[in-house]
Design an enzyme around this catalytic site. Structure first.
Site, PDB file in Angstrom:
ATOM      1  CG  ASP A  13      -1.862  -1.200   1.217  1.00  0.00           C
ATOM      2  OD1 ASP A  13      -2.259  -1.645   0.129  1.00  0.00           O
ATOM      3  OD2 ASP A  13      -2.179  -1.685   2.324  1.00  0.00           O
ATOM      4  CE  LYS A  16       2.397  -2.212  -4.402  1.00  0.00           C
ATOM      5  NZ  LYS A  16       2.022  -1.878  -3.007  1.00  0.00           N
ATOM      6  N   GLY A  40      -4.576  -4.256  -3.810  1.00  0.00           N
ATOM      7  CA  GLY A  40      -5.584  -3.242  -4.090  1.00  0.00           C
ATOM      8  C   GLY A  40      -4.838  -1.981  -4.449  1.00  0.00           C
ATOM      9  CG  HIS A  41      -2.080  -1.888  -6.978  1.00  0.00           C
ATOM     10  ND1 HIS A  41      -1.123  -2.344  -7.836  1.00  0.00           N
ATOM     11  CD2 HIS A  41      -1.839  -2.496  -5.793  1.00  0.00           C
ATOM     12  CE1 HIS A  41      -0.330  -3.194  -7.199  1.00  0.00           C
ATOM     13  NE2 HIS A  41      -0.754  -3.304  -5.961  1.00  0.00           N
ATOM     14  CD  GLN A 231       0.866  -8.770  -2.723  1.00  0.00           C
ATOM     15  OE1 GLN A 231       1.567  -9.413  -3.489  1.00  0.00           O
ATOM     16  NE2 GLN A 231      -0.394  -8.508  -3.006  1.00  0.00           N
ATOM     17  NE  ARG A 312      -3.932   0.272   3.711  1.00  0.00           N
ATOM     18  CZ  ARG A 312      -4.109   1.080   2.654  1.00  0.00           C
ATOM     19  NH1 ARG A 312      -3.727   2.343   2.690  1.00  0.00           N
ATOM     20  NH2 ARG A 312      -4.662   0.616   1.553  1.00  0.00           N
ATOM     21  CG  MET A 338       1.506   8.136   1.372  1.00  0.00           C
ATOM     22  SD  MET A 338      -0.213   8.054   1.029  1.00  0.00           S
ATOM     23  CE  MET A 338      -0.385   6.368   0.612  1.00  0.00           C
TER      24      MET A 338
END
Ligand code: GDP
Ligand code: IMO
Ligand code: MG
Length: 441
Positions: A13, A16, A40-41, A231, A312, A338
């Site tokens: 996460d 990517k 999950g992209h 991943q 998360r 981020m």
């Protein structure tokens, strides 16, 4: 630059998907090479958000071929849902090809994942916990692939023996489920599964082919190819925080075998990192902040799983871990994502080493139980306490934000080539000269 690979350097996460989407315009082919629907992209384009699980994040660029290569494990109904959802939003999917060598996730894999995930793992009693998988059947499917006798590859679904293959496997799987006696509801019906999966196979047929042949031809023709890791390297089956990992090589090590390209072809590896750390599921996480700081990061970064919606776990940036995965993956440059999430904090910590049993340790430990005892040694940097989501040029970032980026680069030992300050494509700055020339500002 024919072969470029984007790989996550933490526990997944890292954004990517955003980076791959951004870079795609410069490539002719984008390849997903390992993992499956556990990924999950997210790609954000203006007011549109796309969440991709199997389909490469290059799919939004219509003139690019998107390949799902042999190293991926695929769940046919899930990929059909993804295809339908994209088509409904007018995204063309005729440029998608699934390798006939990729392996099929079947209903028993998901049932096994449920049963096995209830078990605790770990070496010593006090460190036992669940892996906390995504329950997408990933581990059981990869186990059957390596075991061979119970495996089904995509291409098998089009062969006349498919029915017998399913009957044979279902017979054994039903015996296993009976002996495990874990889930009374698991009694597989071979005829129904054969019918259902033949239907999926028929619908997916236009997308199935030999991606390896296509890639090897593309390499001969000197085409630019982008590889999209799923991943992150700390979840790598061989090199991550075993057993709290996924079942594929999610570090840079996985690209060659997963995609089916020669190692020397991939000549640029971009390591994607968050400006802090997150982890979903169980396993050691030395810099975890199970406190207000962690909650602050979770709220600001919207740190909830793209695939499962789980909150998360959040914590400070771990330079010991990322230095290890950057070296392991042969990373040329970092893409730091981020950064905006840290904007309100007065102080930001970075882990520069661990203390384990009273000793300073700078190498990432090979055993999860040692990592669990690691006490982070932090360096504290001043925050910038100013929103940066609208900043477009690196020189306009607050001085303390630049200092933070530079310190991370120094600790990891790799240059930062990209900085991201928000989910949208335009919230991206390119420091690397080559990338800036192609994409940037
Ligand atoms: P992936 O699995 O590595 O592709 O990452 P995910 O999509 O699971 O998670 C990344 C999340 O962060 C997504 O919701 C993105 O839209 C979002 N995102 C990407 N870059 C940034 C950024 O620079 N700042 C913020 N605040 N969010 C970002
Ligand atoms: P992307 O590509 C974050 C984690 C799970 C669990 C462990 C094993 O979006 O970065 P699995 O279902 O693979 O057997 O679960 O790995 N995990 C991920 N965490 N991002 C991912 O993918 C992940 N894929 C698996 O939470 O801890
Ligand atoms: Mg994700």
């Amino acid at each position: 630059m024919p072969g470029t690979c984007v790989v996550g350097l933490q526990w997944g996460d890292e954004a990517k998907g955003k980076l791959v989407d951004l870079l795609t315009s410069d490539f002719e082919i984008v390849v997903r090479y390992q993992g499956g629907a556990n990924a999950g992209h997210t790609v954000v384009v203006g007011d549109q958000t796309y969440k991709l699980h199997h389909i490469p994040s290059g799919i939004l660029s219509h003139n690019v071929k998107n390949l799902i290569s042999p190293g991926v494990v695929l769940n046919p109904p899930t990929i059909l849902d993804e295809i339908d959802a994209l088509a409904k939003r007018n995204v063309k999917v005729d440029n998608l090809m699934i390798s006939d060598r990729s392996h099929v996730v079947l209903p028993w894999h998901i049932a096994e994942d449920r049963l096995l995930n209830a078990a605790k793992v770990g070496g010593v009693a006090e460190s036992s916990e669940n892996i906390g998988t995504t329950l997408r059947g990933i581990g059981p499917c990869y186990r059957d692939k390596v075991g061979r006798t119970m495996a089904v590859r995509f291409g098998d679904m089009y062969r006349p023996e498919f029915k017998q293959q399913i009957e044979r496997i279902v017979e054994s799987k039903n015996q296993v489920f009976q002996s495990l006696n874990g889930d009374a509801n698991v009694a597989l019906d071979a005829a129904a599964i054969f019918e259902e999966y033949s239907g999926y196979a028929e619908r997916l047929k236009p997308h199935v082919g030999d991606t390896t042949a296509l890639l090897l031809d593309a390499i001969d023709e000197d085409k630019n190819i982008l590889f999209e890791g799923a991943q992150g390297a700390l979840l790598d089956i061989d090199h991550g925080t075993f057993p709290f990992v996924t079942s594929s090589n999610s570090s840079g090590a996985g690209v060659f075998s997963g995609a089916g390209v020669p190692a020397r072809f991939v000549n640029r590896i971009i390591g994607v990192i968050k400006a802090y750390s997150t982890r979903v599921g169980g396993g050691p996480f030395p810099t975890e902040q199970d406190n207000d700081d962690g909650q602050h990061i979770r709220d600001r970064g919207n740190e909830y799983g793209t695939t499962t919606g789980r909150p998360r776990r959040c914590g400070w940036f771990d330079a010991v871990a990322v230095r290890y995965t950057a070296r392991l993956s042969g990373v040329d440059m970092l893409s730091l994502m981020m950064l905006d999430v840290l904007a309100a904090l007065p102080e930001i910590k970075v882990c520069v080493a661990y203390e384990i049993d009273g000793k300073r340790v700078e190498h990432f430990p090979s055993h999860s139980d040692d990592l669990r005892r690691a006490v982070p040694i932090y360096e504290t940097l001043p925050g910038w306490q100013q929103e940066i989501t609208e900043v477009e040029r690196v020189e306009d970032l607050p001085e303390n934000a630049i200092k933070y980026v530079n310190r991370i680069s120094e600790l990891v030992g790799r240059p930062v080539g990209v900085i991201s300050v928000g989910p949208d494509r335009r919230q991206t700055m390119f420091l690397d000269k080559d990338l800036a020339q192609r994409f940037g500002n």
